[in-house]
Design a protein around this motif. Structure first.
Motif, short mmCIF file in Angstrom:
data_model
loop_
_atom_site.label_atom_id
_atom_site.label_comp_id
_atom_site.label_asym_id
_atom_site.label_seq_id
_atom_site.Cartn_x
_atom_site.Cartn_y
_atom_site.Cartn_z
N THR A 23 -38.75 4.99 50.63
CA THR A 23 -39.97 5.03 51.44
C THR A 23 -41.14 5.54 50.61
O THR A 23 -42.25 5.00 50.68
N GLY A 24 -40.91 6.57 49.81
CA GLY A 24 -41.97 7.12 48.97
C GLY A 24 -42.52 6.12 47.99
O GLY A 24 -43.72 6.11 47.70
N THR A 25 -41.65 5.24 47.48
CA THR A 25 -42.10 4.21 46.54
C THR A 25 -42.99 3.20 47.25
O THR A 25 -44.06 2.83 46.75
N PHE A 26 -42.56 2.74 48.43
CA PHE A 26 -43.42 1.84 49.21
C PHE A 26 -44.74 2.51 49.57
O PHE A 26 -45.80 1.89 49.53
N ASP A 27 -44.68 3.80 49.91
CA ASP A 27 -45.89 4.52 50.30
C ASP A 27 -46.85 4.64 49.12
O ASP A 27 -48.07 4.61 49.30
N HIS A 28 -46.31 4.78 47.92
CA HIS A 28 -47.17 4.82 46.74
C HIS A 28 -47.94 3.50 46.59
O HIS A 28 -49.14 3.51 46.31
N VAL A 29 -47.26 2.38 46.79
CA VAL A 29 -47.93 1.07 46.71
C VAL A 29 -49.05 1.02 47.75
O VAL A 29 -50.17 0.57 47.46
N LEU A 30 -48.76 1.47 48.95
CA LEU A 30 -49.76 1.52 50.01
C LEU A 30 -50.94 2.41 49.61
O LEU A 30 -52.11 2.02 49.77
N LEU A 31 -50.65 3.58 49.10
CA LEU A 31 -51.70 4.53 48.74
C LEU A 31 -52.63 3.95 47.68
O LEU A 31 -53.85 4.10 47.77
N ILE A 32 -52.08 3.25 46.70
CA ILE A 32 -52.92 2.62 45.67
C ILE A 32 -53.81 1.55 46.31
O ILE A 32 -54.98 1.41 45.96
N GLY A 33 -53.25 0.82 47.27
CA GLY A 33 -54.08 -0.13 48.01
C GLY A 33 -55.21 0.55 48.74
O GLY A 33 -56.34 0.03 48.81
N GLU A 34 -54.94 1.71 49.32
CA GLU A 34 -55.97 2.49 50.02
C GLU A 34 -57.05 2.95 49.05
O GLU A 34 -58.25 2.90 49.36
N ILE A 35 -56.63 3.40 47.89
CA ILE A 35 -57.60 3.87 46.88
C ILE A 35 -58.54 2.75 46.49
O ILE A 35 -59.77 2.91 46.47
N PHE A 36 -57.98 1.57 46.18
CA PHE A 36 -58.84 0.47 45.75
C PHE A 36 -59.65 -0.11 46.91
O PHE A 36 -60.76 -0.59 46.70
N ARG A 37 -59.14 -0.03 48.13
CA ARG A 37 -59.95 -0.44 49.29
C ARG A 37 -61.20 0.44 49.36
O ARG A 37 -62.31 -0.06 49.56
N ASP A 38 -61.01 1.75 49.18
CA ASP A 38 -62.17 2.65 49.19
C ASP A 38 -63.16 2.27 48.08
O ASP A 38 -64.37 2.24 48.32
N HIS A 39 -62.65 2.00 46.89
CA HIS A 39 -63.54 1.59 45.79
C HIS A 39 -64.31 0.33 46.16
O HIS A 39 -65.53 0.24 45.96
N LEU A 40 -63.61 -0.67 46.69
CA LEU A 40 -64.23 -1.95 47.02
C LEU A 40 -65.25 -1.81 48.14
O LEU A 40 -66.24 -2.55 48.18
N GLU A 41 -65.03 -0.87 49.04
CA GLU A 41 -65.94 -0.68 50.16
C GLU A 41 -67.02 0.36 49.85
O GLU A 41 -67.83 0.70 50.72
N GLY A 42 -67.03 0.88 48.62
CA GLY A 42 -68.06 1.81 48.20
C GLY A 42 -67.95 3.19 48.82
O GLY A 42 -68.94 3.92 48.91
N ARG A 43 -66.74 3.54 49.25
CA ARG A 43 -66.52 4.85 49.86
C ARG A 43 -65.92 5.81 48.85
O ARG A 43 -65.20 5.40 47.94
N SER A 44 -66.18 7.07 49.06
CA SER A 44 -65.53 8.09 48.25
C SER A 44 -64.05 8.08 48.55
O SER A 44 -63.63 7.95 49.71
N ASN A 45 -63.27 8.23 47.53
CA ASN A 45 -61.82 8.21 47.67
C ASN A 45 -61.35 9.59 48.13
O ASN A 45 -61.72 10.60 47.56
N THR A 46 -60.53 9.61 49.16
CA THR A 46 -60.03 10.88 49.68
C THR A 46 -58.74 11.32 49.00
O THR A 46 -58.31 12.45 49.18
N HIS A 47 -58.12 10.43 48.23
CA HIS A 47 -56.85 10.77 47.56
C HIS A 47 -57.12 11.44 46.22
O HIS A 47 -58.00 11.03 45.47
N THR A 48 -56.35 12.47 45.95
CA THR A 48 -56.51 13.19 44.68
C THR A 48 -55.29 13.00 43.77
O THR A 48 -55.29 13.45 42.64
N THR A 49 -54.24 12.37 44.29
CA THR A 49 -53.06 12.05 43.50
C THR A 49 -52.60 10.64 43.89
O THR A 49 -53.10 10.06 44.85
N ARG A 50 -51.62 10.14 43.16
CA ARG A 50 -51.10 8.80 43.41
C ARG A 50 -49.88 8.82 44.35
O ARG A 50 -49.17 7.83 44.45
N HIS A 51 -49.66 9.95 45.00
CA HIS A 51 -48.60 10.04 46.00
C HIS A 51 -49.02 11.05 47.06
O HIS A 51 -49.86 11.91 46.82
N ARG A 52 -48.43 10.92 48.22
CA ARG A 52 -48.77 11.84 49.31
C ARG A 52 -47.94 13.11 49.17
O ARG A 52 -46.83 13.09 48.64
#
Length: 182
Positions: A45-74
């Motif tokens: 589950t943690g591995t799948f969640d990491h893939v999701l989190l990276i998608g969230e990070i790049f979504r924020d970049h693409l939408e011009g929002r500040s990224n709320t994640h400070t690491t590549r895992h929860r």
């Protein structure tokens, strides 16, 4: 040189392949999905969640929002069903973006450069197309790792290879929507 049709194909491949692997993993008893393993992201589950989190990070970049994640895992493990639902939704988001950008001025929108700060620090800049390619490649890498984690269970799971997608899935998608090849 951008390739809008390839971006549409590859985002759909990622969505399909992630779905295949999520379905394969879902055959395991719930405790196995979150069982701690000697792996970078702690569990299946943690591995799948990491893939999701990276998608969230790049979504924020693409939408011009500040990224709320400070690491590549929860910090905390989340339930498999929540991660699976959110990863599928994230993949739908990127399929829709690829479609939108492919339609904008014959795909020129894919050339737009996005500037951002990497989670680990440092300035980054990638085109939209490069970001999509990174996400496709990143998910493929981690699906391979999940396959290794699933192997000892000898599950009768479906293959998630690009060749299988191109043979079994892509032709039907193109018949339904011929514009996917443009």
């Amino acid at each position: 040189m951008t390739n809008p049709a390839l971006m549409r194909k590859m985002t759909r491949y990622t969505a399909w392949a992630d779905d295949v692997m999520l379905n394969n993993a879902a055959k395991l008893p719930a405790p196995e999905l979150t069982a701690l393993r000697d792996t970078l992201f702690g569990s299946i589950t943690g591995t799948f969640d990491h893939v999701l989190l990276i998608g969230e990070i790049f979504r924020d970049h693409l939408e011009g929002r500040s990224n709320t994640h400070t690491t590549r895992h929860r910090a905390e493990e989340r339930a498999f069903n929540i991660v699976a639902r959110e990863l599928r939704a994230m993949n739908d988001y990127y399929v829709a973006l690829a479609d939108k950008w492919a339609a904008e001025d014959n795909g020129k929108a894919l050339n737009e450069t996005i500037r951002f700060t990497f989670v680990g620090g440092g300035d980054g800049s990638m085109t939209r197309e490069e970001i999509l390619l990174h996400l496709v490649n990143h998910a493929t890498y981690h699906r391979g790792f999940v396959s290794t984690l699933l192997y000892p269970f000898r599950l009768d799971g479906q293959a998630n290879d690009l060749t299988v997608f191109l043979r079994d899935v892509w032709p039907g998608l193109v018949r339904t929507d011929p514009s996917l090849t443009q």
